[in-house]
Write a protein that holds these residues in place. Structure first.
Motif, mmCIF file in Angstrom:
data_model
loop_
_atom_site.group_PDB
_atom_site.id
_atom_site.type_symbol
_atom_site.label_atom_id
_atom_site.label_comp_id
_atom_site.label_asym_id
_atom_site.label_seq_id
_atom_site.Cartn_x
_atom_site.Cartn_y
_atom_site.Cartn_z
ATOM 1 N N TYR A 193 32.426 28.552 64.096
ATOM 2 C CA TYR A 193 32.164 27.626 65.203
ATOM 3 C C TYR A 193 31.442 26.368 64.712
ATOM 4 O O TYR A 193 31.732 25.258 65.181
ATOM 5 C CB TYR A 193 31.367 28.324 66.295
ATOM 6 C CG TYR A 193 32.233 29.150 67.216
ATOM 7 C CD1 TYR A 193 32.537 28.720 68.504
ATOM 8 C CD2 TYR A 193 32.767 30.376 66.804
ATOM 9 C CE1 TYR A 193 33.331 29.475 69.351
ATOM 10 C CE2 TYR A 193 33.574 31.137 67.628
ATOM 11 C CZ TYR A 193 33.857 30.686 68.910
ATOM 12 O OH TYR A 193 34.660 31.432 69.736
ATOM 13 N N LYS A 194 30.521 26.530 63.792
ATOM 14 C CA LYS A 194 29.860 25.356 63.215
ATOM 15 C C LYS A 194 30.894 24.492 62.487
ATOM 16 O O LYS A 194 30.860 23.252 62.569
ATOM 17 C CB LYS A 194 28.757 25.764 62.254
ATOM 18 C CG LYS A 194 28.005 24.575 61.645
ATOM 19 C CD LYS A 194 26.951 25.024 60.666
ATOM 20 C CE LYS A 194 26.184 23.824 60.116
ATOM 21 N NZ LYS A 194 27.076 22.843 59.435
ATOM 22 N N LYS A 245 29.811 32.726 63.418
ATOM 23 C CA LYS A 245 28.879 31.614 63.585
ATOM 24 C C LYS A 245 29.257 30.431 62.699
ATOM 25 O O LYS A 245 29.249 29.272 63.130
ATOM 26 C CB LYS A 245 27.456 32.065 63.298
ATOM 27 C CG LYS A 245 26.866 32.980 64.365
ATOM 28 C CD LYS A 245 25.446 33.403 64.006
ATOM 29 C CE LYS A 245 24.853 34.300 65.090
ATOM 30 N NZ LYS A 245 23.477 34.756 64.747
ATOM 31 N N ALA A 246 29.613 30.722 61.467
ATOM 32 C CA ALA A 246 29.994 29.654 60.545
ATOM 33 C C ALA A 246 31.305 29.001 60.967
ATOM 34 O O ALA A 246 31.504 27.796 60.761
ATOM 35 C CB ALA A 246 30.109 30.209 59.131
ATOM 36 N N TYR A 289 36.199 35.268 69.453
ATOM 37 C CA TYR A 289 34.840 35.201 70.019
ATOM 38 C C TYR A 289 34.144 36.550 70.046
ATOM 39 O O TYR A 289 33.275 36.806 70.857
ATOM 40 C CB TYR A 289 34.837 34.563 71.408
ATOM 41 C CG TYR A 289 35.966 34.925 72.338
ATOM 42 C CD1 TYR A 289 37.089 34.109 72.421
ATOM 43 C CD2 TYR A 289 35.903 36.050 73.158
ATOM 44 C CE1 TYR A 289 38.120 34.409 73.292
ATOM 45 C CE2 TYR A 289 36.922 36.350 74.030
ATOM 46 C CZ TYR A 289 38.035 35.529 74.100
ATOM 47 O OH TYR A 289 39.057 35.825 74.970
ATOM 48 N N LYS A 341 27.208 31.977 73.310
ATOM 49 C CA LYS A 341 26.249 31.851 72.211
ATOM 50 C C LYS A 341 26.914 31.253 70.984
ATOM 51 O O LYS A 341 26.333 30.403 70.306
ATOM 52 C CB LYS A 341 25.640 33.217 71.899
ATOM 53 C CG LYS A 341 24.738 33.762 72.996
ATOM 54 C CD LYS A 341 24.124 35.088 72.589
ATOM 55 C CE LYS A 341 23.193 35.616 73.684
ATOM 56 N NZ LYS A 341 22.587 36.933 73.320
ATOM 57 N N LEU A 342 28.137 31.695 70.704
ATOM 58 C CA LEU A 342 28.854 31.118 69.586
ATOM 59 C C LEU A 342 29.182 29.651 69.849
ATOM 60 O O LEU A 342 29.177 28.821 68.930
ATOM 61 C CB LEU A 342 30.136 31.895 69.317
ATOM 62 C CG LEU A 342 29.985 33.237 68.598
ATOM 63 C CD1 LEU A 342 31.324 33.959 68.526
ATOM 64 C CD2 LEU A 342 29.429 33.039 67.189
ATOM 65 N N LYS A 355 27.478 27.442 71.192
ATOM 66 C CA LYS A 355 26.342 26.580 70.876
ATOM 67 C C LYS A 355 26.326 26.184 69.406
ATOM 68 O O LYS A 355 25.715 25.183 69.035
ATOM 69 C CB LYS A 355 25.041 27.282 71.252
ATOM 70 C CG LYS A 355 24.865 27.502 72.756
ATOM 71 C CD LYS A 355 23.581 28.243 73.061
ATOM 72 C CE LYS A 355 23.425 28.483 74.565
ATOM 73 N NZ LYS A 355 22.190 29.248 74.878
ATOM 74 N N ARG A 356 26.983 26.974 68.575
ATOM 75 C CA ARG A 356 27.028 26.681 67.145
ATOM 76 C C ARG A 356 27.883 25.458 66.835
ATOM 77 O O ARG A 356 27.820 24.927 65.725
ATOM 78 C CB ARG A 356 27.569 27.893 66.389
ATOM 79 C CG ARG A 356 26.673 29.114 66.466
ATOM 80 C CD ARG A 356 25.503 28.978 65.519
ATOM 81 N NE ARG A 356 24.554 30.081 65.635
ATOM 82 C CZ ARG A 356 23.580 30.308 64.771
ATOM 83 N NH1 ARG A 356 23.449 29.516 63.724
ATOM 84 N NH2 ARG A 356 22.744 31.318 64.945
ATOM 85 N N VAL A 357 28.696 25.037 67.790
ATOM 86 C CA VAL A 357 29.536 23.854 67.572
ATOM 87 C C VAL A 357 28.666 22.632 67.332
ATOM 88 O O VAL A 357 29.001 21.748 66.537
ATOM 89 C CB VAL A 357 30.481 23.648 68.772
ATOM 90 C CG1 VAL A 357 31.273 22.343 68.627
ATOM 91 C CG2 VAL A 357 31.437 24.832 68.909
ATOM 92 N N GLY A 358 27.538 22.576 68.028
ATOM 93 C CA GLY A 358 26.584 21.496 67.787
ATOM 94 C C GLY A 358 26.928 20.168 68.428
ATOM 95 O O GLY A 358 26.360 19.137 68.066
ATOM 96 N N GLU A 410 28.420 37.586 63.915
ATOM 97 C CA GLU A 410 27.707 36.956 62.795
ATOM 98 C C GLU A 410 28.663 36.206 61.885
ATOM 99 O O GLU A 410 28.362 35.104 61.412
ATOM 100 C CB GLU A 410 26.939 38.017 62.004
ATOM 101 C CG GLU A 410 25.727 38.573 62.726
ATOM 102 C CD GLU A 410 24.689 37.496 63.036
ATOM 103 O OE1 GLU A 410 24.475 36.620 62.179
ATOM 104 O OE2 GLU A 410 24.125 37.518 64.141
#
Length: 313
Positions: free
Chosen positions: A252-253, A249-250, A238, A276-277, A279-282, A246
């Motif tokens: 976590y997505k 981010k990919a 994390y 913040k990361l 949130k990238r899980v979506g 940066e």
């Protein structure tokens, strides 16, 4: 304990013999409430008095006794920390690999996820990004009802007068008798790094659960997800100690996509210290539990992963 009575633990690295000492009951010479250690006024061994105001020593000897006698009360209580080495050091992690998760923190997350009950019902525990294997090892120990301190052969209380080795041996025997090696579900741990898997295998073997965990070297997206109920728990980087935000981010997505596409019917968990990361899980979280990894405030995020769509469920 009165709210106005603060305590400060003092780690004493050189004290290994406190024979003849009993907790003081007499009032100190001064009855004026103060907020500093009373150690120099207590009938303690000379070595303990000399070291009672020392700065904390994180890596004191296993047999050392930590002493605390600090407070605003006229006669402050005295406390002996008889553990020695910190309890998180179970004794099995001989190869920690990179940025390992503390054993007790891993166990707390697994308990919060409700794993013991799921394990009894034949559910699975899947740990992609397993690193040195701490999550999988703690899950296996829990599933077999293994006592976490069995591998340790030295606690500070063993060096205090009055310690009875026979009583301790009886407790060890009882803990071993309570173990149940019949785990109905599967425990799977994967990592893309062969060195991590090698370390995890060794650690699991030392912990005595090597036969209960299935290890594989692969990307987390390729982790086998068996049919049936279970938990999928990840502890991704994390951006505090490893990697850059940066770049993560990919990742976590990708975890969110992995949950949606591969883990239907399971409960997903992500342990992270970067909101913040996360949130990238979506995906919408079912719960968020606060944990601290050292001084870093973290969250154990829970995701209910439906088989098909939620409407169909």
């Amino acid at each position: 304990m009165p709210r106005s009575t603060p305590f400060r633990g003092k780690n004493i690295s050189s004290v290994t013999d406190i024979s003849g000492w009993t907790p003081p009951s007499a009032t100190p010479r001064s009855t004026t409430p103060v907020s500093r250690p009373y150690a120099s006024r207590m009938p303690l061994p000379t070595a303990l008095r000399k070291n009672s105001a020392a700065a904390p020593i994180p890596d004191r000897k296993p047999e050392a006794v930590a002493y605390s006698c600090t407070g605003e009360a006229a006669t402050p209580p005295c406390i002996l920390d008889t553990t020695g080495d910190p309890l998180p050091r179970r004794g099995y992690r001989k190869r920690p690999h990179s940025a390992p998760m503390q054993e007790t923190l891993a166990a707390a997350c697994i308990l919060a996820a409700g794993w013991p009950k799921i394990a009894e019902q034949g559910g699975h525990f899947i740990a992609p990004m397993c690193g040195s294997g701490t999550l999988a090892i703690e899950a296996a120990l829990m599933a077999m009802n293994g006592a976490p301190g069995l591998l340790r052969d030295n606690f500070a209380f063993m060096h205090i007068p009055g310690y009875d080795p026979a009583v301790w041996d009886d407790l060890i025997d009882a803990a071993e008798d309570a173990e149940n090696p019949d785990i109905p579900g599967r425990i799977i741990a994967t990592d893309h790094d062969p060195a991590a898997i090698e370390a995890a295998r060794d650690n699991a073997r030392v912990a005595g659960v090597g036969d209960f965990i299935e290890f594989d070297t692969c990307d987390f997206t390729e982790t086998e997800i068996p049919e049936g109920p279970g938990i999928v728990m990840l502890n991704p980087e994390y951006g505090e100690r490893l990697g850059e935000v940066e770049e993560l981010k990919a990742v976590y997505k990708g975890i969110g996509d992995f949950f949606k596409q591969r883990c239907g019917g399971k409960t997903g968990f992500i342990f992270t210290g970067n909101s913040k990361l996360a949130k990238r899980v979506g995906l919408r979280t079912k719960s968020r539990r606060i944990f601290f990894n050292a001084k870093i405030e973290c969250r154990l995020l829970e995701y209910e992963l439906y088989a098909g769509t939620r409407k169909q469920k």
